[in-house]
Design an enzyme around this catalytic site. Structure first.
Site, PDB file in Angstrom:
ATOM      1  N   GLU A 346      -6.234  -6.836  -9.891  1.00  0.00           N
ATOM      2  CA  GLU A 346      -4.959  -6.554 -10.556  1.00  0.00           C
ATOM      3  C   GLU A 346      -5.120  -6.561 -12.074  1.00  0.00           C
ATOM      4  O   GLU A 346      -4.459  -5.794 -12.775  1.00  0.00           O
ATOM      5  CB  GLU A 346      -3.892  -7.575 -10.130  1.00  0.00           C
ATOM      6  N   HIS A 355      -7.664   2.715  -8.760  1.00  0.00           N
ATOM      7  CA  HIS A 355      -8.519   2.484  -7.598  1.00  0.00           C
ATOM      8  C   HIS A 355      -9.663   3.503  -7.608  1.00  0.00           C
ATOM      9  O   HIS A 355      -9.470   4.651  -8.007  1.00  0.00           O
ATOM     10  CB  HIS A 355      -7.726   2.639  -6.292  1.00  0.00           C
TER      11      HIS A 355
END
Length: 833
Positions: A346, A355
């Site tokens: 995070e 990602h």
């Protein structure tokens, strides 16, 4: 261009540049959007003009040519205005000619968002270790406890274990996290269930929202629950009857939210009750209202149907630097074995990382232009050192995928990268491109989080923009932390210097919004969505992140129209009252049902509460509405927007002051020091504000190295990467095609057919491109250059950029067409023509 001098801005936005038809002054509603500006001049030819010919000022028109030409010289524009408003009549304002742009901006690629997505900027961070110098970032764990200090959300042991894991992960990349813990002793907050990803307005909206499905919400207010039978005699009987505790029975008519009847922290599911058993993360953040000078980390739980371990605010989101930004983690996973990398992952998002599977598993469709086929800096996760991969939790390359997009095998995938979905025992690194992105975003966005306020270096080497017979000119980018900094003596002013221009113009977005219109029952399109900067990436697409007066009933698609008198209204307040010079309004959608202006009225509300009315305004979703304002030196603190278009969407509003605003008095411009090797023959040039420098003490054939340092107060940055340049050599922008250049149009501007890197740009079909020829450059080498269409013969060209016209008539020097003219008469070896 605009409807009057009160409106300014570009005639076309990038979104509308592909239009093939131009309507001037059309008022037919069926034609849609037509011209909305003032024409300075129009010329139409019956034949194509060369690109070079059009660039020559002034534009020449030969009416003897067989052309269709229209031309108007609008010097007496006063006669063209029609003063139709009752106040603030259109007036003629002479707009100063902007300075000529030397180098085009370094914009993000089509799939990017900010400068830190630009491949050149990231390359600069990759290649200059000065930009990757150690950075220390403050972060704060927000820990809720009961009134007596017991029952913490997370334990001190969890915090220390997680903190150690964070620093072990980021320290190899010169990023250190500095921890502080903010404890909140409040049993009411501690004992309420905090939802991580649920809008409270969705609870009890007559449809099951999985993100809100939890026993503590009564399974989405009963929307996700198989209904039992509630007998009428059980309602309002002073007892909380759980079979009646749903929206369908008005939550047992209030009995289940009465603290005198029941334990409301277990039974109150009514979203409109102040005693409800749950709250959203947004409500928690509003309640705590923590400062944004550090990264705030909150804790919240998931619904029954989610496995969300954490969530983070993107650095380009408008909440990033507000109390609503930060990170949200599941306390069950925090600092526990096998889940420590969740916060590392995070944190990567906070610092601007996607990602690794973004270009495959998070694409919109099989023909998504941002899907990643090969490792790329411009698609997918915007990192060329993370190979395309599908989403997988396995610690090895994923199995071959055969889906609707075809059969694909993925090799050498980044499954051990922190930005994958694999477990702690597999993920162990970030790539150089990812590290460059993180450092860039720490400079660009998170200056307030850094413990060290040393100025950031210039991100790229200087660029040569021109040379003459005795000088060379260079240009450089400002540092990623901006061209202004906060003077220490004004540090407590609370003004972000990023909101100020160099001339002291102060920009501010609305910080508070209200509307008498009840929000849509879905919980979207609230007035708060118009607070802060615009956040809709694609123009002319309806958005959930904008205010809209649209009001749907519970069980029907029928919308409630705006009141006939005033219409639907939105009031936006600004934190600092200013004497405004400009108002900018971002509208992402408006109906085209009628030809009436989408905004029925804009009211400027003075600090004393009085109103100045601007009247109706046409707005367009592809570009902001910009209005010039003259309030006779009266400060404005709010605006009120009125519309009869219930589907209209307002994303943001910005109020701008005039130059030299006192709010910007504490913001000082950064200075630049030019370093040169060999050193300057005289005294080194003093620090300067401009991003350009002309060196007049150069000697032909000598190699020079230029580096730029940023100065803030008495602090100096590390130097930029060097520009190594031999005075007299060719360069991109000199009008000579050489080396790997595909073109050279004598400037470093994009969007004109030849990019600032001297590569041909897509989408241009220029007629009469300048021809090329080879000429003797005075050093025994024939050079290629772009021929001036006004010169019939090649010129004698030197690297310094000047020409000597040689004989245009037939002569001995032209006898051999394969020889350079200066050599033909001597019979020296020929060169290609």
């Amino acid at each position: 261009m605009g409807e009057s001098s009160l409106q300014s801005g570009n005639l076309y936005s990038p979104f509308m540049q592909t239009c093939r038809t131009l309507f001037l002054g059309s008022k037919q509603p069926d034609l849609g959007q037509s011209f909305r500006g003032h024409i300075g001049g129009v010329v139409l030819w019956g034949y194509a003009r060369s690109h070079e010919d059009l660039q020559k000022p002034p534009l020449q028109i030969d009416l003897n040519e067989p052309v269709l030409a229209m031309w108007a010289d609008f010097t007496s524009v006063e006669r063209l205005w029609t003063q139709y408003k009752t106040a603030l009549h259109p007036t003629v304002i002479t707009t100063p000619v902007p300075e000529q742009e030397l180098v085009s901006s370094f914009l993000p690629p089509a799939c990017g968002v900010t400068q830190c997505d630009n491949t050149d900027i990231i390359s600069g961070y990759n290649n200059n270790w000065h930009l990757l110098a150690p950075k220390r970032i403050r972060y704060r764990i927000v820990n809720l406890l009961d009134d007596d200090g017991m029952n913490p959300t997370v334990t001190p042991a969890q915090i220390q274990v997680q903190h150690q894991a964070l620093n072990e992960a980021f320290l190899p990349y010169n990023i250190t996290l500095e921890l502080s813990v903010h404890t909140v002793k409040n049993s009411s907050l501690r004992q309420r269930f905090i939802l991580s990803n649920c809008r409270i307005g969705k609870i009890g909206n007559r449809q099951c929202d999985p993100e809100c499905d939890h026993p503590r919400t009564g399974h989405d207010g009963g929307d996700c629950l198989r209904l039992g039978h509630c007998y009428n005699w059980k309602r309002q009987d002073g007892v909380c009857d759980m079979e009646c505790n749903t929206i369908h029975y008005d939550y047992d008519d209030g009995d289940c939210c009465d603290p005198d009847v029941t334990d409301v922290l277990k039974t109150c599911f009514d979203p409109e009750s102040p005693n409800r058993a749950y709250m959203s993360v947004k409500e928690l953040k509003d309640k705590l209202n923590l400062s944004s000078d550090t990264l705030n980390v909150f804790f919240a739980s998931n619904s029954m149907r989610e496995e969300l371990a954490g969530a983070a605010t993107w650095p380009w989101a408008k909440e990033a630097l507000t109390h609503q930004g930060g990170m949200v983690l599941n306390p069950s996973y925090f600092g526990t074995t096998g889940h420590q990398n969740t916060m590392i992952h995070e944190m990567g998002h906070i610092f601007g990382l996607y990602h690794v599977f973004k270009g495959v598993s998070e694409r919109d469709s099989c023909d998504d232009p941002c899907q990643e086929i090969i490792p790329s800096m411009e698609t997918g996760d915007l990192c060329a050192d993370t190979a395309p991969t599908t989403k997988s939790k396995a610690c090895h390359d994923p199995e071959a995928v055969n889906d609707t997009c075809g059969f694909t095998v993925y090799h050498n995938t980044p499954y051990s990268n922190y930005m994958s979905y694999t477990d702690d025992n597999c993920t162990n690194h970030f790539t150089p491109n990812q590290v460059a992105r993180m450092h860039c975003y720490l400079d660009l966005v998170y200056q307030k989080w850094l413990t060290d306020n040393h100025p950031a270096p210039v991100p790229l080497p200087p660029i040569v923009t021109g040379q003459s017979t005795n000088s060379v000119s260079i240009y450089w980018l400002p540092p990623m932390r901006g061209s202004l900094y906060q003077s220490p003596s004004f540090h407590a002013s609370g003004i972000d210097c990023g909101a100020c221009e160099k001339d002291g113009v102060f920009h501010q977005y609305a910080f508070q919004a209200s509307s008498p219109r009840i929000c849509d029952t879905s919980g979207y399109w609230t007035p708060e969505e118009a607070v802060g900067p615009p956040d809709v990436e694609q123009p002319c697409e309806p958005s959930l992140q904008a205010w809209s007066p649209e009001l749907s009933l519970y069980d029907t698609n029928v919308t409630s129209p705006c009141p006939e008198t005033e219409g639907c209204t939105l009031t936006l307040r600004f934190l600092h009252p200013v004497i405004p010079h400009r108002l900018t309004l971002w509208v992402t959608y408006s109906s085209s049902i009628s030809g009436n202006p989408a905004v029925a009225n804009i009211e400027l509300i003075t600090d004393a509460g009085n109103g100045i009315y601007l009247g109706p305004q046409h707005v367009f979703c592809d570009m902001p509405l910009t209005l010039r304002l003259d309030t006779n030196n009266v400060a404005i603190s709010a605006i009120k927007l009125c519309t009869f278009d219930e589907k209209m969407e307002i994303d943001a509003a910005m109020l701008s002051s005039g130059p030299s605003s006192p709010l910007c008095s504490g913001c000082q411009p950064v200075l630049y020091r030019v370093q040169r090797q060999p050193p300057f023959t005289s005294k080194s040039p003093p620090p300067q504000m401009e991003q350009t420098f002309t060196d007049s003490s150069v000697i032909r054939g000598v190699k020079y190295q230029y580096m730029i340092q940023v100065e803030m107060g008495r602090l100096l940055s590390l130097p930029s990467l060097p520009l190594v340049y031999t005075y007299g050599q060719a360069y991109c922008g000199d009008g000579v095609i050489q080396g790997t250049e595909e073109c050279d149009d004598s400037n470093l501007l994009d969007g004109d057919g030849c990019s600032k890197k001297c590569y041909k740009e897509m989408g241009f079909n220029c007629h009469g491109e300048p021809s090329q020829c080879y000429v003797f450059d005075g050093d025994g080498v024939c050079e290629e250059f772009e021929r001036d269409s006004s010169v019939q013969d090649c010129g004698y060209f030197t690297p310094l950029g000047y020409t000597d016209q040689w004989a245009s008539s037939a002569s001995a020097s032209h006898q051999d067409p394969n020889l350079c003219p200066a050599q033909a008469a001597t019979g020296e070896p020929s060169f290609p023509k």
